[in-house]
Design a protein around this motif. Structure first.
Motif, short mmCIF file in Angstrom:
data_model
loop_
_atom_site.label_atom_id
_atom_site.label_comp_id
_atom_site.label_asym_id
_atom_site.label_seq_id
_atom_site.Cartn_x
_atom_site.Cartn_y
_atom_site.Cartn_z
N GLN A 1 -119.23 31.83 -22.56
CA GLN A 1 -119.81 32.94 -21.82
C GLN A 1 -120.98 32.47 -20.95
O GLN A 1 -121.12 32.91 -19.81
CB GLN A 1 -120.28 34.02 -22.80
CG GLN A 1 -119.15 34.72 -23.53
CD GLN A 1 -119.63 35.59 -24.68
OE1 GLN A 1 -120.84 35.70 -24.94
NE2 GLN A 1 -118.70 36.20 -25.40
N ARG A 2 -121.78 31.56 -21.49
CA ARG A 2 -122.90 31.03 -20.71
C ARG A 2 -122.41 30.29 -19.46
O ARG A 2 -122.97 30.44 -18.37
CB ARG A 2 -123.74 30.08 -21.57
CG ARG A 2 -124.56 30.78 -22.65
CD ARG A 2 -125.23 29.75 -23.56
NE ARG A 2 -126.09 30.38 -24.55
CZ ARG A 2 -126.71 29.71 -25.52
NH1 ARG A 2 -126.55 28.40 -25.63
NH2 ARG A 2 -127.47 30.36 -26.38
N THR A 3 -121.37 29.48 -19.63
CA THR A 3 -120.83 28.72 -18.50
C THR A 3 -120.36 29.66 -17.41
O THR A 3 -120.64 29.45 -16.22
CB THR A 3 -119.66 27.82 -18.95
OG1 THR A 3 -120.11 26.93 -19.97
CG2 THR A 3 -119.12 27.01 -17.79
N GLU A 4 -119.65 30.71 -17.79
CA GLU A 4 -119.13 31.65 -16.80
C GLU A 4 -120.27 32.45 -16.16
O GLU A 4 -120.29 32.66 -14.94
CB GLU A 4 -118.11 32.58 -17.44
CG GLU A 4 -117.36 33.41 -16.42
CD GLU A 4 -116.15 34.10 -17.00
OE1 GLU A 4 -115.78 35.17 -16.46
OE2 GLU A 4 -115.57 33.59 -17.97
N ASN A 5 -121.22 32.88 -16.96
CA ASN A 5 -122.35 33.65 -16.43
C ASN A 5 -123.18 32.83 -15.45
O ASN A 5 -123.73 33.35 -14.48
CB ASN A 5 -123.24 34.16 -17.56
CG ASN A 5 -122.55 35.22 -18.41
OD1 ASN A 5 -121.60 35.86 -17.97
ND2 ASN A 5 -123.02 35.39 -19.64
N ASP A 6 -123.27 31.52 -15.72
CA ASP A 6 -124.06 30.62 -14.86
C ASP A 6 -123.21 30.01 -13.74
O ASP A 6 -123.65 29.10 -13.05
CB ASP A 6 -124.69 29.50 -15.69
CG ASP A 6 -125.80 30.02 -16.60
OD1 ASP A 6 -126.29 31.13 -16.36
OD2 ASP A 6 -126.17 29.30 -17.55
N ASP B 1 -114.23 35.49 -24.71
CA ASP B 1 -114.57 36.77 -25.33
C ASP B 1 -115.45 36.60 -26.56
O ASP B 1 -116.20 37.50 -26.93
CB ASP B 1 -113.29 37.51 -25.72
CG ASP B 1 -112.49 37.96 -24.50
OD1 ASP B 1 -113.11 38.18 -23.44
OD2 ASP B 1 -111.26 38.07 -24.61
N THR B 2 -115.34 35.44 -27.21
CA THR B 2 -116.04 35.25 -28.49
C THR B 2 -117.00 34.07 -28.52
O THR B 2 -117.91 34.04 -29.34
CB THR B 2 -115.01 35.07 -29.62
OG1 THR B 2 -114.16 33.94 -29.31
CG2 THR B 2 -114.14 36.32 -29.77
N CYS B 3 -116.81 33.08 -27.65
CA CYS B 3 -117.64 31.87 -27.68
C CYS B 3 -118.87 32.03 -26.78
O CYS B 3 -118.75 32.27 -25.57
CB CYS B 3 -116.81 30.65 -27.23
SG CYS B 3 -117.79 29.13 -27.12
N VAL B 4 -120.03 31.89 -27.37
CA VAL B 4 -121.29 32.06 -26.62
C VAL B 4 -121.41 31.03 -25.51
O VAL B 4 -121.82 31.35 -24.38
CB VAL B 4 -122.49 31.96 -27.58
CG1 VAL B 4 -123.80 31.95 -26.80
CG2 VAL B 4 -122.48 33.10 -28.58
N MET B 5 -121.03 29.77 -25.80
CA MET B 5 -121.17 28.72 -24.80
C MET B 5 -120.22 28.93 -23.63
O MET B 5 -120.58 28.70 -22.47
CB MET B 5 -120.93 27.35 -25.43
CG MET B 5 -121.54 26.19 -24.66
SD MET B 5 -123.33 26.22 -24.59
CE MET B 5 -123.62 26.50 -22.85
N ARG C 1 -108.59 31.53 -17.30
CA ARG C 1 -109.19 31.40 -18.63
C ARG C 1 -108.22 30.84 -19.67
O ARG C 1 -108.59 30.71 -20.83
CB ARG C 1 -109.73 32.75 -19.09
CG ARG C 1 -110.89 33.26 -18.21
CD ARG C 1 -111.46 34.55 -18.77
NE ARG C 1 -112.62 35.00 -18.03
CZ ARG C 1 -112.55 35.76 -16.94
NH1 ARG C 1 -111.37 36.13 -16.48
NH2 ARG C 1 -113.65 36.14 -16.31
N GLU C 2 -107.03 30.53 -19.26
CA GLU C 2 -106.06 29.96 -20.20
C GLU C 2 -105.36 28.77 -19.56
O GLU C 2 -105.15 28.74 -18.35
CB GLU C 2 -105.01 31.01 -20.60
CG GLU C 2 -105.57 32.15 -21.43
CD GLU C 2 -104.48 33.11 -21.87
OE1 GLU C 2 -103.29 32.82 -21.61
OE2 GLU C 2 -104.82 34.13 -22.49
N LEU C 3 -105.00 27.80 -20.38
CA LEU C 3 -104.28 26.62 -19.90
C LEU C 3 -102.78 26.91 -19.90
O LEU C 3 -102.24 27.38 -20.91
CB LEU C 3 -104.59 25.41 -20.80
CG LEU C 3 -106.06 25.00 -20.86
CD1 LEU C 3 -106.24 23.89 -21.89
CD2 LEU C 3 -106.56 24.53 -19.50
#
Length: 316
Positions: free
Chosen positions: A287-292, A281-285, A258-260
């Motif tokens: 989170q969507r990428t990881e959830n999908d 932790d804070t960005c909705v997009m 999750r970090e470069l």
């Protein structure tokens, strides 16, 4: 009142009345074009026969946006993994024929929805009638075979930009682009980005200028290969993506990064723009990428979310 003044006044009144009663079909062509620029292709298709000539103005067809048109389909277990209902297919064919007839070959940008599934015949028909295409946004390739897309690419010699899904066997496509599209410079991949894909890009399109891999699962090694191998790359967008690497202890297990790290940041420092967002932790997009799992199910979200890109030339 003098006779001359009376006559002049009468003519002015007649002219005013004539303008007031002017019919819609007599509107100036330049005014109509400005009005028609606000129309969708579906609305242009319904104009009266008197206005049909104005509908052929090249300005109206510079971009053919079908991003709000979707196929009526069901998913099936075998390739092409979707079955498109016949009436839906016929409707798309009618729209393409009408658009191509009115456009007169002047379309330069062509945009399709991620749930609009073209067939080879529909793609070829379109390519033959807009040979000067420069940008293609085609997120769904389920029904398009190798022969269909390769034939289209051979026609689109002026192609500069492509938005496409991640595919398992990219060499045939990028070899075709390399051989036919000398001005090609911009690519957006919607889906996971693997090492094989990176190697193919480096081999076939070494002069690529802009690459967007937003909202994807990216193999860490593939990202490093891109940064090392695409020497002319100027803009790289990995916003809302996450990196994947193999575990040193369990080679079959994938680890999400999750970090470069400093190595990647140093290699990316040569770019004009390196766009990132990995705030899971804070960005909705993010989170969507990881959830999908790196293949964003765009149909679950706002209608136009899939059109967004931090690179302005790729944003719709």
């Amino acid at each position: 009142m003098l006779p001359g003044i009376i006559i002049k006044k009468k003519k002015m009144e007649e002219e005013y009345e004539s303008r007031r009663l002017r019919r819609w079909e007599e509107l100036d062509a330049d005014i109509l074009v400005k009005i028609f620029l606000k129309f969708t292709v579906f609305e242009l298709a319904r104009v009266c026969s008197v206005w049909r000539t104005v509908c052929c103005d090249p300005i109206l067809w510079k971009t053919l946006d079908l991003s709000h048109m979707r196929s009526s389909f069901i998913k099936i277990p075998l390739g092409p993994y979707v079955y498109v209902e016949r009436r839906s297919d016929e409707s798309l064919t009618r729209i393409l024929k009408l658009s191509m007839n009115l456009s007169g070959g002047n379309t330069r940008t062509l945009v399709f929805h991620f749930n609009l599934f073209l067939s080879d015949d529909q793609l070829t028909y379109t390519a033959e009638r807009c040979p000067g295409l420069r940008r293609l946004v085609l997120p769904a390739w389920n029904r398009i075979k190798k022969t269909g897309i390769c034939k289209a690419i051979r026609i689109w010699k002026d192609l500069e930009s492509l938005t496409m899904p991640s595919i398992a066997n990219p060499p045939y496509l990028f070899t075709e682009i390399a051989n036919n599209c000398s001005n090609f410079k911009e690519l957006k991949i919607m889906g996971p980005f693997e090492i094989f894909f990176a190697d193919t890009l480096i081999t076939c399109l070494p002069n690529l200028k802009t690459l967007s891999l937003r909202c994807s699962a990216i193999k860490r090694e593939a990202l490093i290969k891109i940064l090392d191998g695409l020497k002319d790359l100027e803009v790289l967008n990995i916003s809302h993506s996450y990196l994947v690497e193999l575990s040193g202890w369990q080679p079959q297990k994938k680890v999400i990064v999750r970090e470069l790290d400093e190595r990647i940041l140093e290699k990316a420092s040569r770019l004009k723009r390196f766009l990132t967002c990995m705030e899971h932790d804070t960005c909705v997009m993010c989170q969507r990428t990881e959830n999908d799992e790196g293949i964003v199910r765009w149909y679950k979200y706002d209608e136009d979310d899939w059109k967004v890109d931090e690179v302005s030339s790729l944003h719709l």
